[in-house]
Design an enzyme around this catalytic site. Structure first.
Site, PDB file in Angstrom:
ATOM      1  N   SER A  23       1.004  -1.244  -0.032  1.00 24.89           N
ATOM      2  CA  SER A  23      -0.014   0.167  -0.159  1.00 24.89           C
ATOM      3  C   SER A  23       0.802   1.254   0.013  1.00 24.89           C
ATOM      4  O   SER A  23       2.053   1.098   0.467  1.00 24.89           O
ATOM      5  CB  SER A  23      -0.809   0.057   1.226  1.00 24.89           C
ATOM      6  N   ASP A  24       0.348   2.349  -0.530  1.00 22.55           N
ATOM      7  CA  ASP A  24       1.069   3.531  -0.292  1.00 22.55           C
ATOM      8  C   ASP A  24       0.722   4.002   1.112  1.00 22.55           C
ATOM      9  O   ASP A  24       0.025   3.384   1.693  1.00 22.55           O
ATOM     10  CB  ASP A  24       0.276   4.653  -1.149  1.00 22.55           C
ATOM     11  N   TRP A  25       1.511   4.586   1.713  1.00 21.56           N
ATOM     12  CA  TRP A  25       1.490   4.996   3.102  1.00 21.56           C
ATOM     13  C   TRP A  25       0.112   5.812   3.435  1.00 21.56           C
ATOM     14  O   TRP A  25      -0.207   6.874   3.269  1.00 21.56           O
ATOM     15  CB  TRP A  25       2.647   5.906   3.491  1.00 21.56           C
ATOM     16  N   GLY A  26      -0.767   5.089   4.115  1.00 21.76           N
ATOM     17  CA  GLY A  26      -1.978   5.427   4.376  1.00 21.76           C
ATOM     18  C   GLY A  26      -3.066   5.308   3.331  1.00 21.76           C
ATOM     19  O   GLY A  26      -3.943   5.843   3.415  1.00 21.76           O
ATOM     20  N   GLY A  27      -2.820   4.305   2.508  1.00 24.93           N
ATOM     21  CA  GLY A  27      -3.726   4.030   1.581  1.00 24.93           C
ATOM     22  C   GLY A  27      -4.715   3.164   1.586  1.00 24.93           C
ATOM     23  O   GLY A  27      -5.617   2.879   0.910  1.00 24.93           O
TER      24      GLY A  27
END
Length: 727
Positions: free
Chosen positions: A262-266
């Site tokens: 995941s992208d960070w916080g995605g």
């Protein structure tokens, strides 16, 4: 028989005991899939869940009991990020983590050279390996849809074919270093405005023809070991847990066997994260980017909430085991591979590699009256104007910010090449510091000082552009206009009026408006070129290096000349953005505008020499389904110095049942020619080059009919063409 049975039982017992003592998963000579299954069988549910989410800002857990190491990520894609604290974004203040900054990926794409891409991947891979990372968060291949996207500088331009050919060597060389390339951001992440939730509406043709090809090439041709999901939504699901993108296209159709990160916080929903293709969850705080509790990784969607569902019997471990398989495969390909090299860090070899890439990527946009290259024997004094001549460009910009071993500024590079034979004076001319602009109208004072000095100079080098401040090529922020900030347009116009020998150097990762273009004799696009920026730029300005870069995206005159803006398809509303232009992105859109030409077209770039193209010919005029047509052109250097030319092949479909672009890039080759030298360039054309995605049949098709092969020096500088027919 009884004795044989007893013997077999004893043999099995001995084998099991041997495996327990010498597990298969620890043996690097065993096939990876056997190692994966062996390790998986030995893990507890708790250990499996711990492996699929972050344990710190940039790491995930291993299995200490089994000797399986942690996974450690690092931002790129332009250099290895400085170490941060375990649970904070603040730097850890190490004294040995200053890296070499490589050119931004727009500069790499502008080389139009797969060889430079391979050199880039090798160099940054060695830096990541030395720092003991096993996942490099890059490269980025999102398509340049609008010049207002603040993150365009991290990507490889507007054309899917160019991006596809450039990303593959980068990935292969990074992964030879035992580092997984994590290609990002999958998919349709083409703006920073409302990026966390905006839902992209795009037709299937545009999806498959424009926005997916570079990712597909990364997986199937580059063999990428990791893919990062995007923040935005598609079909109403976030891309980090998107059934259609991840399970159906990426894993099923393309056969991707790596890890989806995941992208960070995605990540937003546990159920979707479990079922819709995500393998590893990373974030910034407790709940993605939203809550600022510390050391709260157990609260992540794929942490305690997932484990609770399993222990309560609400869900089985089928999806969990598949996620862990992929992570183990990553570990055995990287950290636990016996063939993993040692790497090197912060070396002069890497710095010179970055300089070479920068030199080949710098684009000479205009050179009226051959003002460039600067002849030191004919110049006594040079005035350098512009904040970007001295501003560090390796800081800021978001996750691509770096702590570098050193950074040569353009001013320093120019002073070095002047070799004390020429007097070099510097004036800022403008300032990007807003408080300074407001104090006593300092901006006007700086401008007046520079314009006055310009009257006395033999040549003026204006070095400006964008600068990675918020709203000027920066993650999390889009630009608000196409124009140059901080009053630079006014300054350039006044400098040119004061001294006609003015060269404008734009440092940026994006196209910019140039209302002064007709009055400026020479213009250079210099990109963000990293550690060796100043030396690379000066070598081109003073003629040590003959520029050979070509634009990887179109420069429009006005923002409304860009399709996304012209059709009202950017930035969308609070919930959705519709890609109304469909497949007509970049030069595909520009070719349809009869009354409007771009400022500078896709593929454009000048040289200090001249190249003459012969008539394009082919070995046949009729092509059948399994045929290859070889289109040939001879290119001769008719100038007085060595140079490189990027020969470009475009294909035009004259008879299509669906709307198609006037032409599409389907081949390119960069060649080096000495004065008077001629080389033959051959482009093989296969059925793939003639195909388009039929969104009714959900497949790629090539229709019989007449086609043209167009050979050019840019998308709008076509030097030859050859007509042929597909039977």
């Amino acid at each position: 028989m009884k004795k044989k049975a007893i013997y077999a039982s004893l043999l099995l017992a001995c084998t099991v005991t041997s495996l327990a003592r010498n597990p298969i998963y620890l043996d690097p000579d065993q096939p990876i899939e056997q190692r994966v299954e062996d390790a998986l069988r030995r893990m507890t549910v708790e250990e499996k869940v711990a492996m699929i989410h972050a344990q710190s800002k940039f790491s995930s857990a291993g299995v200490p009991r089994l000797g399986i190491p942690e996974n450690w990520m690092t931002d790129g894609p332009h250099g290895i990020r400085a170490e941060v604290l375990w649970d904070e974004w603040n730097e850890a203040k190490w004294t040995n983590d200053s890296c070499i900054a490589f050119p931004a990926l727009t500069a790499l794409a502008a080389t139009w050279s797969p060889d430079m891409s391979a050199l880039y991947g090798k160099s940054i891979g060695e830096e990541a390996r030395y720092r003991n990372k096993n996942v490099l968060l890059g490269p980025g291949v999102n398509i340049y849809r609008t010049p207002l996207n603040g993150r365009n500088f991290e990507y490889m331009g507007e054309d899917p074919y160019l991006a596809s050919k450039m990303v593959v060597p980068y990935i292969r060389e990074v992964q030879k270093c035992g580092i997984a390339a994590c290609v990002k951001h999958f998919a349709l992440n083409n703006q920073e405005v409302r990026r966390e939730n905006i839902n992209v509406k795009v037709d299937d043709r545009a999806l498959h023809e424009i926005y997916l090809p570079a990712f597909k090439a990364a997986v199937q041709d580059g063999g990428a070991w990791a893919i990062m999901g995007a923040y935005n939504q598609y079909k109403g699901q976030h891309c980090c847990h998107n059934q259609y993108l991840l399970n159906e296209i990426l894993k099923r159709d393309w056969g991707f066997d790596g890890v989806v990160i995941s992208d960070w916080g995605g990540v937003h929903k546990t159920n979707e994260a479990i079922r819709n293709g995500l393998d590893m969850e990373f974030g910034s705080w407790t709940n993605g980017l939203n809550w600022s509790a510390s050391n709260a990784y157990a609260n992540y969607y794929l942490a305690s909430p997932y484990l609770k569902m399993i222990t309560e019997g609400k869900i089985d471990t089928q999806e969990l085991d598949e996620k862990v398989r992929r992570i183990l495969r990553l570990v055995f390909r990287t950290t636990m591979s016996k063939n993993r090299p040692y790497g090197s860090f912060g070396t002069m070899e890497h710095a010179l590699a970055g300089r070479k890439i920068a030199q080949e990527g710098i684009v000479l946009l205009k050179n009226r009256s051959s003002l460039l290259p600067i002849d030191i024997s004919k110049v006594k004094n040079i005035l350098v104007v512009g904040e970007n001549a001295v501003k560090k460009m390796t800081v800021g910009g978001g996750s691509s910010a770096l702590k570098t071993k050193y950074e040569i500024s353009p001013l320093t590079g120019i002073e070095t090449y002047a070799r004390q034979q020429v007097s070099v004076r510097y004036l800022s001319g403008y300032t990007s510091v807003s408080s300074m602009n407001q104090k006593e109208n300092i901006g006007e004072q700086l401008r007046e000082e520079a314009v006055s000095a310009a009257k006395e100079a033999d040549i003026v080098l204006f070095i400006g552009g964008l600068n990675k401040n918020n709203g000027q090529d920066c993650e999390g922020h889009d630009r608000t206009s196409l124009g140059l900030p901080y009053g630079q347009d006014t300054l350039i116009s006044q400098l040119t009026a004061a001294n006609p020998n003015t060269v404008v150097v734009i440092i940026s990762g994006n196209a910019v408006a140039m209302p002064w273009v007709n009055n400026v004799p020479s213009i250079v696009e210099a990109w963000y070129c990293g550690t060796e920026t100043g030396n690379a730029l000066a070598s081109v300005l003073f003629g040590e290096v003959n520029p050979s870069g070509k634009l990887p995206f179109t420069f429009p005159v006005l923002i409304d000349d860009n399709a996304a803006s012209a059709l009202g398809g950017y930035p969308g509303n609070k919930t959705d953005v519709e890609y109304k232009e469909g497949i007509f992105v970049g030069y595909r859109w520009a070719d349809r505008q009869k009354n409007t030409k771009p400022l500078f077209p896709f593929g454009h770039g000048l040289s200090y020499t001249n190249f003459q193209y012969s008539k394009a010919i082919a070995d046949k005029s009729v092509m059948h389904v399994n045929d290859t047509i070889n289109v040939t052109v001879k290119v001769k250097n008719t100038g007085k110095r060595e140079g490189q030319e990027v020969v470009q092949l475009y294909i035009r479909d004259n008879e299509s049942s669906l709307p198609r672009p006037f032409k599409e890039l389907k081949g390119f080759k960069k060649i080096s020619l000495s004065p008077g030298e001629e080389k033959t360039v051959v482009f093989p054309v296969t059925l793939d080059a003639l195909s388009f995605y039929d969104d009714q049949k959900h497949m790629w098709v090539a229709e019989p009919g007449r086609f043209e092969a167009l050979i050019g020096s840019s998308s709008m500088d076509i030097r030859g063409r050859f007509a042929f027919e597909l039977k």
